[in-house]
Design a protein around this motif. Structure first.
Motif, mmCIF file in Angstrom:
data_model
loop_
_atom_site.group_PDB
_atom_site.id
_atom_site.type_symbol
_atom_site.label_atom_id
_atom_site.label_comp_id
_atom_site.label_asym_id
_atom_site.label_seq_id
_atom_site.Cartn_x
_atom_site.Cartn_y
_atom_site.Cartn_z
ATOM 1 N N ASP B 19 0.826 -1.210 0.000
ATOM 2 C CA ASP B 19 0.000 0.000 0.000
ATOM 3 C C ASP B 19 0.857 1.255 0.000
ATOM 4 O O ASP B 19 0.351 2.350 -0.254
ATOM 5 N N ASP B 20 2.153 1.099 0.274
ATOM 6 C CA ASP B 20 3.042 2.254 0.298
ATOM 7 C C ASP B 20 3.697 2.431 -1.079
ATOM 8 O O ASP B 20 4.484 1.585 -1.517
ATOM 9 N N GLN B 22 5.959 4.428 -2.054
ATOM 10 C CA GLN B 22 7.415 4.575 -2.010
ATOM 11 C C GLN B 22 8.105 3.208 -2.014
ATOM 12 O O GLN B 22 9.147 3.022 -2.649
ATOM 13 N N VAL B 23 7.502 2.253 -1.275
ATOM 14 C CA VAL B 23 8.074 0.902 -1.247
ATOM 15 C C VAL B 23 8.026 0.298 -2.648
ATOM 16 O O VAL B 23 9.004 -0.285 -3.135
ATOM 17 N N LEU B 27 11.161 -0.903 -5.029
ATOM 18 C CA LEU B 27 11.265 -2.257 -5.593
ATOM 19 C C LEU B 27 11.379 -2.193 -7.117
ATOM 20 O O LEU B 27 12.169 -2.917 -7.732
ATOM 21 N N ASP B 64 2.949 -7.124 1.028
ATOM 22 C CA ASP B 64 3.106 -6.554 2.355
ATOM 23 C C ASP B 64 2.105 -7.222 3.283
ATOM 24 O O ASP B 64 1.107 -7.783 2.839
ATOM 25 N N ARG B 66 0.692 -5.623 6.379
ATOM 26 C CA ARG B 66 -0.325 -4.681 6.857
ATOM 27 C C ARG B 66 -0.756 -3.752 5.742
ATOM 28 O O ARG B 66 0.014 -2.929 5.266
ATOM 29 N N PRO B 68 -4.448 -1.530 4.405
ATOM 30 C CA PRO B 68 -5.832 -1.220 4.752
ATOM 31 C C PRO B 68 -6.789 -2.044 3.889
ATOM 32 O O PRO B 68 -6.474 -2.354 2.736
ATOM 33 N N LEU B 91 6.341 -9.965 2.590
ATOM 34 C CA LEU B 91 7.397 -9.029 2.984
ATOM 35 C C LEU B 91 6.805 -8.205 4.120
ATOM 36 O O LEU B 91 6.066 -7.248 3.880
ATOM 37 N N GLY B 93 6.657 -5.898 7.627
ATOM 38 C CA GLY B 93 7.388 -4.864 8.364
ATOM 39 C C GLY B 93 7.440 -5.119 9.854
ATOM 40 O O GLY B 93 8.092 -4.411 10.594
ATOM 41 N N THR B 94 6.723 -6.165 10.314
ATOM 42 C CA THR B 94 6.704 -6.447 11.744
ATOM 43 C C THR B 94 7.182 -7.859 11.994
ATOM 44 O O THR B 94 6.913 -8.765 11.225
ATOM 45 N N ASP B 96 6.031 -9.684 14.286
ATOM 46 C CA ASP B 96 4.996 -10.098 15.225
ATOM 47 C C ASP B 96 4.868 -11.617 15.215
ATOM 48 O O ASP B 96 4.658 -12.219 14.177
ATOM 49 N N LYS B 113 10.964 -6.829 6.576
ATOM 50 C CA LYS B 113 11.454 -5.547 6.092
ATOM 51 C C LYS B 113 12.387 -4.975 7.138
ATOM 52 O O LYS B 113 12.094 -5.103 8.323
ATOM 53 N N PRO B 114 13.463 -4.336 6.817
ATOM 54 C CA PRO B 114 13.964 -4.163 5.453
ATOM 55 C C PRO B 114 14.682 -5.417 4.956
ATOM 56 O O PRO B 114 15.499 -5.978 5.659
ATOM 57 N N CYS B 115 14.347 -5.796 3.720
ATOM 58 C CA CYS B 115 14.957 -6.994 3.136
ATOM 59 C C CYS B 115 15.874 -6.545 2.001
ATOM 60 O O CYS B 115 15.459 -5.807 1.111
#
Lengths: 227, 130
Positions: B19-20, B22-23, B27, B64, B66, B68, B91, B93-94, B96, B113-115
């Motif tokens: 969803d980002d 920039q990411v 890529l 990704d 997470r 929305p 990929l 970012g957490t 968890d 991430k970051p990978c």
């Protein structure tokens, strides 16, 4: 367990105990007086009748001590459980906050890393193109134009995709800078957020709201950063 | 949003979802040098990604966690139902623990991430040449 109620209970108990002791003393005194006044037989009877009372009193005192200890232990256990629960709740919220912050920081780290990696590779490609062009040019300038060298230079230039590099390299650097801004903003917000939860005498409300929003509502701050 | 005009039988099709923007842009930049061998599609919305998936067959999906609306796991579950042979890379970012545990069924490879692009590239090479 209500602590105050228990204290009252223990107080009453002590009162009863004292009264019981007085009663026993009165009985002994009464027995001695009777013995002096009347006869040794009655003295003997009085002593015998008071013996069970002494035993019962001992028994009661022991039971009371056991119950008191038990209640104390229960109270201690409950306090311990409450403390553990509170700690677990705090840990859970810290965990959730850390997960959210990790996501918000790792996302920019991903595109910073990719952008820098892209620029690094592109710089390598550009240097290789320049070197080959230089070699070809030197031949031309020396009036010994090398068709192979020229072809190699043209090939290198084509495979490096110069128009793409010209467009994308500045963008990638801007993106890396944006990403660093994003990371430092989050770290700054964390600091302000942590301070605003302490015992600060004066609070900058605007900054507190901004930092809370940055942490609590990452999607908004992300869109703002992308815009 | 397809990059690279050339096509051949050996070319692999890879879908990137995040969803980002920039990411995605990062890529796209870093895998530009793979344009001769990979057809790449970049989607910044899981719904758009699904539409792409129903339209053509992909060799791999990188997404990704997470996002929305539909999260990465839900998307990869749909990918598995729709085209089980498509390799699924998460990929995330957490780090968890719950996410990792839930991820095992729908995800072939979970990367944090970051990978580094070299690791993602090697993973995609390995998974698209199975």
């Amino acid at each position: 367990v209500d602590r105050r109620m228990l204290d009252d209970e223990v107080g009453l108990d002590r009162e009863t105990d004292r009264m019981f002791g007085k009663l026993l003393l009165a009985q002994w005194l009464f027995a001695i007086v009777l013995a002096l006044l009347i006869s040794p037989w009655i003295t003997f009877g009085a002593v015998i009748t008071s013996l069970p009372l002494v035993l019962i009193r001992e028994r009661l005192a022991r039971t009371k001590a056991i119950v008191e200890r038990e209640v104390q232990e229960r109270i201690e256990q409950q306090r311990q459980l409450e403390l553990e629960l509170r700690q677990a709740q705090q840990l859970e919220s810290v965990d959730r906050l850390a997960t959210g912050v990790a996501h918000e920081i790792n996302t920019p780290l991903q595109f910073i890393s990719d952008s820098v990696e892209f620029v690094r590779g592109s710089v390598g490609d550009l240097i290789s193109v320049v070197r080959q062009q230089q070699a070809a040019l030197e031949g031309v300038l020396a009036n010994r134009a090398d068709p192979l060298a020229i072809a190699a230079a043209v090939d290198a230039s084509a495979s490096a995709d110069l128009p793409y590099l010209a467009d994308e390299m500045p963008r990638a650097l801007d993106r890396a800078t944006d990403g660093l801004d994003r990371v430092s903003r989050i770290v700054r917000s964390m600091k302000v957020f942590a301070h605003s939860r302490g015992e600060e005498p004066s609070v900058d409300l605007d900054a507190a709201i901004d930092s809370t929003l940055a942490i609590a509502n990452p999607i908004d701050s992300r869109q703002e950063a992308a815009a | 949003m397809t990059s690279g005009p050339k096509s051949s039988a050996a070319r692999k099709r890879i879908l990137f979802v995040d969803d980002d923007l920039q990411v995605l842009a990062g890529l796209r930049n870093v895998f530009h040098r793979d344009r001769q061998r990979w057809d790449m599609v970049f989607a910044n919305d899981p719904e758009v990604a699904l539409a792409e998936l129903y339209r053509t067959v992909f060799d791999a999906v990188v997404c990704d966690m997470r996002m929305p609306g539909m999260d990465g796991l839900q998307l990869l579950e749909r990918v598995r139902e729709h085209s089980p042979r498509t390799a699924r890379v998460m990929l995330s970012g957490t780090a968890d623990r719950e996410e990792v545990d839930r991820a095992t069924a729908a995800v072939d490879e979970l990367l944090g991430k970051p990978c580094a692009s070299a690791i993602l590239r090697a993973t995609l090479e390995r998974m698209t040449n199975r």
